[in-house]
Design a protein around this motif. Sequence first.
Motif, mmCIF file in Angstrom:
data_model
loop_
_atom_site.group_PDB
_atom_site.id
_atom_site.type_symbol
_atom_site.label_atom_id
_atom_site.label_comp_id
_atom_site.label_asym_id
_atom_site.label_seq_id
_atom_site.Cartn_x
_atom_site.Cartn_y
_atom_site.Cartn_z
ATOM 1 N N LYS A 1 51.426 75.824 95.191
ATOM 2 C CA LYS A 1 50.410 76.044 96.218
ATOM 3 C C LYS A 1 49.584 74.786 96.493
ATOM 4 O O LYS A 1 48.526 74.861 97.103
ATOM 5 C CB LYS A 1 49.494 77.197 95.814
ATOM 6 C CG LYS A 1 50.209 78.533 95.665
ATOM 7 C CD LYS A 1 49.247 79.627 95.228
ATOM 8 C CE LYS A 1 49.967 80.969 95.053
ATOM 9 N NZ LYS A 1 49.045 82.029 94.571
ATOM 10 N N GLY B 1 44.497 81.963 93.800
ATOM 11 C CA GLY B 1 44.821 83.266 94.369
ATOM 12 C C GLY B 1 43.750 83.713 95.342
ATOM 13 O O GLY B 1 43.109 82.898 96.007
ATOM 14 N N SER C 1 51.742 88.550 92.193
ATOM 15 C CA SER C 1 51.171 87.311 92.758
ATOM 16 C C SER C 1 51.958 86.826 93.968
ATOM 17 O O SER C 1 52.125 85.620 94.188
ATOM 18 C CB SER C 1 51.107 86.213 91.680
ATOM 19 O OG SER C 1 50.292 86.616 90.610
ATOM 20 N N HIS D 1 41.296 80.672 96.228
ATOM 21 C CA HIS D 1 41.350 79.983 97.523
ATOM 22 C C HIS D 1 40.015 80.058 98.251
ATOM 23 O O HIS D 1 39.632 79.133 98.970
ATOM 24 C CB HIS D 1 42.512 80.506 98.384
ATOM 25 C CG HIS D 1 42.181 81.628 99.315
ATOM 26 N ND1 HIS D 1 41.943 82.925 98.883
ATOM 27 C CD2 HIS D 1 42.066 81.664 100.674
ATOM 28 C CE1 HIS D 1 41.703 83.694 99.930
ATOM 29 N NE2 HIS D 1 41.765 82.956 101.028
ATOM 30 N N ARG E 1 49.619 85.428 99.936
ATOM 31 C CA ARG E 1 48.798 84.269 100.241
ATOM 32 C C ARG E 1 47.899 84.614 101.421
ATOM 33 O O ARG E 1 48.299 84.477 102.555
ATOM 34 C CB ARG E 1 49.671 83.046 100.569
ATOM 35 C CG ARG E 1 50.483 82.545 99.392
ATOM 36 C CD ARG E 1 51.105 81.211 99.689
ATOM 37 N NE ARG E 1 51.839 80.710 98.524
ATOM 38 C CZ ARG E 1 52.429 79.523 98.494
ATOM 39 N NH1 ARG E 1 52.370 78.712 99.532
ATOM 40 N NH2 ARG E 1 53.080 79.135 97.418
ATOM 41 N N TYR E 2 46.633 85.067 101.135
ATOM 42 C CA TYR E 2 46.085 85.195 99.791
ATOM 43 C C TYR E 2 45.386 86.528 99.613
ATOM 44 O O TYR E 2 44.922 86.844 98.545
ATOM 45 C CB TYR E 2 45.099 84.040 99.530
ATOM 46 C CG TYR E 2 45.823 82.742 99.272
ATOM 47 C CD1 TYR E 2 46.195 82.381 97.980
ATOM 48 C CD2 TYR E 2 46.178 81.900 100.317
ATOM 49 C CE1 TYR E 2 46.881 81.203 97.726
ATOM 50 C CE2 TYR E 2 46.860 80.727 100.062
ATOM 51 C CZ TYR E 2 47.202 80.393 98.763
ATOM 52 O OH TYR E 2 47.897 79.249 98.524
#
Length: 355
Positions: A215, A189, A338, A193, A341-342
Motif C-alpha cells: 500500500k 487500513g 483486510s 489511512h 481500500r479502505y
Amino acid sequence: MEKTTTTVAAWAAPSATEPVALTTIERRAVGPKDVLIAIDYAGICHSDIHFARGEWGPISYPQVVGHEIVGVVTETGSEVSRYKVGERVGVGCMVNSCRECANCLAGQEQYCLKGNIQTFGGVDPADGTITQGGYSTHVVVTEDFVLRIPENLDYAAVAPLLCAGITVYSPLKHWNAGPGKKIAVVGMGGLGHMAVKIAHALGAEVTVLSQGLSKKEDGLRLGADHYYATGDGTVFTEKANTYDLIINTVSALIDINAYLGLLTFDGTLVSVGAPAEPLPVQAFTLFNNRRSFAGSSIGGILETQEMLDFCAQHGIVPETELISADYVNEAWERVVGSDVRYRFVIDAKTIGVTA
C-alpha cells in the motif's frame, strides 16, 4: 396525540454465527428533544463484526450494528433547537451519556464515568430497549448527540469520519501533531489511512509503518512522507529514537516494545486499535527517553464536530467502496481478510430491497 414507535427495515445479526439478514425493527417514538433521521449511508467498521459475532462478549439478538451514520432529518421533537427538517446530519459511536459526571461536563462524553450509551448494543435510557445501529433505514437520536455534516464533503463517503476519522483525530490533536512533529502511523487500513490524511493536513511529517509495501503508493498519495515495511525488522534499528508520536491503528498483537523503541525523548505511542489479547510492555522500554504508552477512544461531540469541520476545510474524506445492503456479509468477510481500500459504505436506499 400520543406518538408511536416506527417499524423500519434493517439488516441484523440473528445470532453470533448466522449471516446478517433483512428484518424489521422498532424505532422509538420521537420525543421532545429527539430527531428522526432517514439514513442515506452507513459505514462498516471492524467493530461491527467483532460485536455482532459475540467476540467481545455475549450480546442480545437480533442486533443491528453500524455506528457511522449519515442521513437527513425528517422529523424533530417539539423542543429541538439545533436541527431542522431537511438538514444533513450524522451519528457516530454513541447516542447518549449521563451528562452529569466530570468527564461529560468537560465535553468528553466518550469517557462518561457511568459509561456512554453506544449506538448499538447499549441500553437506551429513553425506553430501556437495546440500541440498534445504522444498518437500517431510520434512527431516532437525541439532538445533543447528532452532528452537522458540512455541505462540501462528499456525502456518500463521509460516514466513516464518524468513527475512523474521530478515532485518529482525537489523539493527533491531544498530543499536538503539527508542524515540526514526526508522526508514525502503524497500519494502513481504515483507521490508518485516515490518520495519514489528518496528520498530513495538520502539518506533521508523516511516516507509515506497515508489514509490507503493498500500500506504499496509496500511503504516499494520501499524504505520507515516508513508508517503511516492518516485516524485515531493520526499521526498528534504523529509526530508533525518531518519532514524537506513534498512532497504532492495528487490532492485532504486535511487539509493542519494538515500536516504543522508535519514540524520541518524551514521545508517546497511542493505541487506538483494540486487540483482544494483552500487549505486554517492558518497563525499561518506557524508562528510556521517558516514553509513554497510552490509549485513546473516540472524541466527544464537540470534538467530533470540530473534526468534521476540519475535514471540510481540508477536503478530507475516507477512501470508500459503496455497496448495497445485500452485500454486507461478503463485505464483512473482506474486512476480516483486510481486502478493502479502505472502508465499505452501505447505500441505505438498498436496505429493504432484496434480489
